[in-house]
Design a protein around this motif. Sequence first.
Motif, PDB file in Angstrom:
ATOM      1  N   LYS A 269      26.087 -15.822  16.509  1.00  0.00           N
ATOM      2  CA  LYS A 269      25.605 -15.837  17.884  1.00  0.00           C
ATOM      3  C   LYS A 269      25.037 -17.229  18.197  1.00  0.00           C
ATOM      4  N   GLY A 270      25.475 -17.797  19.290  1.00  0.00           N
ATOM      5  CA  GLY A 270      25.018 -19.111  19.711  1.00  0.00           C
ATOM      6  C   GLY A 270      25.811 -20.278  19.141  1.00  0.00           C
ATOM      7  N   ALA A 271      26.735 -20.025  18.216  1.00  0.00           N
ATOM      8  CA  ALA A 271      27.555 -21.090  17.628  1.00  0.00           C
ATOM      9  C   ALA A 271      28.618 -21.529  18.630  1.00  0.00           C
ATOM     10  N   ALA A 272      29.006 -22.789  18.568  1.00  0.00           N
ATOM     11  CA  ALA A 272      30.027 -23.324  19.469  1.00  0.00           C
ATOM     12  C   ALA A 272      31.415 -22.794  19.143  1.00  0.00           C
ATOM     13  N   SER A 273      31.647 -22.444  17.878  1.00  0.00           N
ATOM     14  CA  SER A 273      32.945 -21.898  17.468  1.00  0.00           C
ATOM     15  C   SER A 273      32.735 -20.980  16.272  1.00  0.00           C
ATOM     16  N   GLY A 274      33.784 -20.204  15.976  1.00  0.00           N
ATOM     17  CA  GLY A 274      33.709 -19.294  14.841  1.00  0.00           C
ATOM     18  C   GLY A 274      35.064 -18.715  14.520  1.00  0.00           C
ATOM     19  N   PRO A 275      35.162 -18.007  13.408  1.00  0.00           N
ATOM     20  CA  PRO A 275      36.430 -17.408  13.013  1.00  0.00           C
ATOM     21  C   PRO A 275      36.838 -16.251  13.926  1.00  0.00           C
ATOM     22  N   CYS A 276      38.127 -16.059  14.014  1.00  0.00           N
ATOM     23  CA  CYS A 276      38.686 -14.964  14.808  1.00  0.00           C
ATOM     24  C   CYS A 276      39.609 -14.159  13.899  1.00  0.00           C
ATOM     25  N   GLY A 277      39.526 -12.852  13.993  1.00  0.00           N
ATOM     26  CA  GLY A 277      40.362 -11.984  13.182  1.00  0.00           C
ATOM     27  C   GLY A 277      41.842 -12.134  13.471  1.00  0.00           C
ATOM     28  N   LEU A 278      42.160 -12.712  14.597  1.00  0.00           N
ATOM     29  CA  LEU A 278      43.560 -12.866  15.010  1.00  0.00           C
ATOM     30  C   LEU A 278      44.199 -14.128  14.439  1.00  0.00           C
ATOM     31  N   PHE A 279      43.429 -15.194  14.353  1.00  0.00           N
ATOM     32  CA  PHE A 279      43.949 -16.497  13.916  1.00  0.00           C
ATOM     33  C   PHE A 279      43.384 -16.831  12.536  1.00  0.00           C
ATOM     34  N   MET A 280      44.145 -16.513  11.494  1.00  0.00           N
ATOM     35  CA  MET A 280      43.683 -16.683  10.125  1.00  0.00           C
ATOM     36  C   MET A 280      43.446 -18.151   9.779  1.00  0.00           C
ATOM     37  N   PHE A 281      42.342 -18.429   9.118  1.00  0.00           N
ATOM     38  CA  PHE A 281      41.955 -19.759   8.645  1.00  0.00           C
ATOM     39  C   PHE A 281      41.683 -20.747   9.779  1.00  0.00           C
ATOM     40  N   LYS A 282      41.563 -20.274  10.993  1.00  0.00           N
ATOM     41  CA  LYS A 282      41.259 -21.140  12.129  1.00  0.00           C
ATOM     42  C   LYS A 282      40.044 -20.596  12.863  1.00  0.00           C
ATOM     43  N   GLU A 283      39.318 -21.485  13.502  1.00  0.00           N
ATOM     44  CA  GLU A 283      38.193 -21.087  14.326  1.00  0.00           C
ATOM     45  C   GLU A 283      38.580 -21.265  15.787  1.00  0.00           C
ATOM     46  N   VAL A 284      37.975 -20.466  16.635  1.00  0.00           N
ATOM     47  CA  VAL A 284      38.181 -20.573  18.076  1.00  0.00           C
ATOM     48  C   VAL A 284      36.849 -20.946  18.718  1.00  0.00           C
ATOM     49  N   THR A 285      36.901 -21.514  19.898  1.00  0.00           N
ATOM     50  CA  THR A 285      35.666 -21.854  20.588  1.00  0.00           C
ATOM     51  C   THR A 285      35.036 -20.579  21.144  1.00  0.00           C
ATOM     52  N   ALA A 286      33.727 -20.548  21.159  1.00  0.00           N
ATOM     53  CA  ALA A 286      33.017 -19.372  21.668  1.00  0.00           C
ATOM     54  C   ALA A 286      33.299 -19.152  23.146  1.00  0.00           C
ATOM     55  N   VAL A 287      33.591 -20.239  23.870  1.00  0.00           N
ATOM     56  CA  VAL A 287      33.857 -20.133  25.311  1.00  0.00           C
ATOM     57  C   VAL A 287      35.345 -19.971  25.597  1.00  0.00           C
ATOM     58  N   GLY A 288      36.157 -19.776  24.551  1.00  0.00           N
ATOM     59  CA  GLY A 288      37.598 -19.627  24.714  1.00  0.00           C
ATOM     60  C   GLY A 288      38.002 -18.228  25.155  1.00  0.00           C
ATOM     61  N   TRP A 289      39.311 -18.013  25.277  1.00  0.00           N
ATOM     62  CA  TRP A 289      39.868 -16.716  25.677  1.00  0.00           C
ATOM     63  C   TRP A 289      41.320 -16.649  25.242  1.00  0.00           C
TER      64      TRP A 289
END
Length: 108
Positions: free
Chosen positions: A80-100
């Motif tokens: 919570k509050g991080a600019a980016s983090g892991p996504c269950g959809l994109f393995m080994f990649k992080e997505v931006t918290a403000v993404g979609w």
Amino acid sequence: MPVARVNRRLSRRDFIALAPILGGLGCCTWAHADPLLKESAPEALAMDYRADASTVDAAKFPKFKLGQTCANCSLYAGDKGAASGPCGLFMFKEVTAVGWCNAWEKKA
């Protein structure tokens, strides 16, 4: 004077001793790769990923509703509050918290 050549096969003991070192080198190489998903990546294009949800064209993506971001998606596993983090959809990649992306599902 000729140089003596050692023609020795790698023993099982030598291999077991080297395995953790070789495995560690592979992890170090992966860790230095850019973990942030780019919009131009094939997997991002397949899911209509946008690094900034405010740039999503609602007419082109009718599933998109104002306020939907990766941070409030059930697939997002970032802190919570991080600019980016892991996504269950994109393995080994992080997505931006403000993404979609088109796989957005409301976090329970």
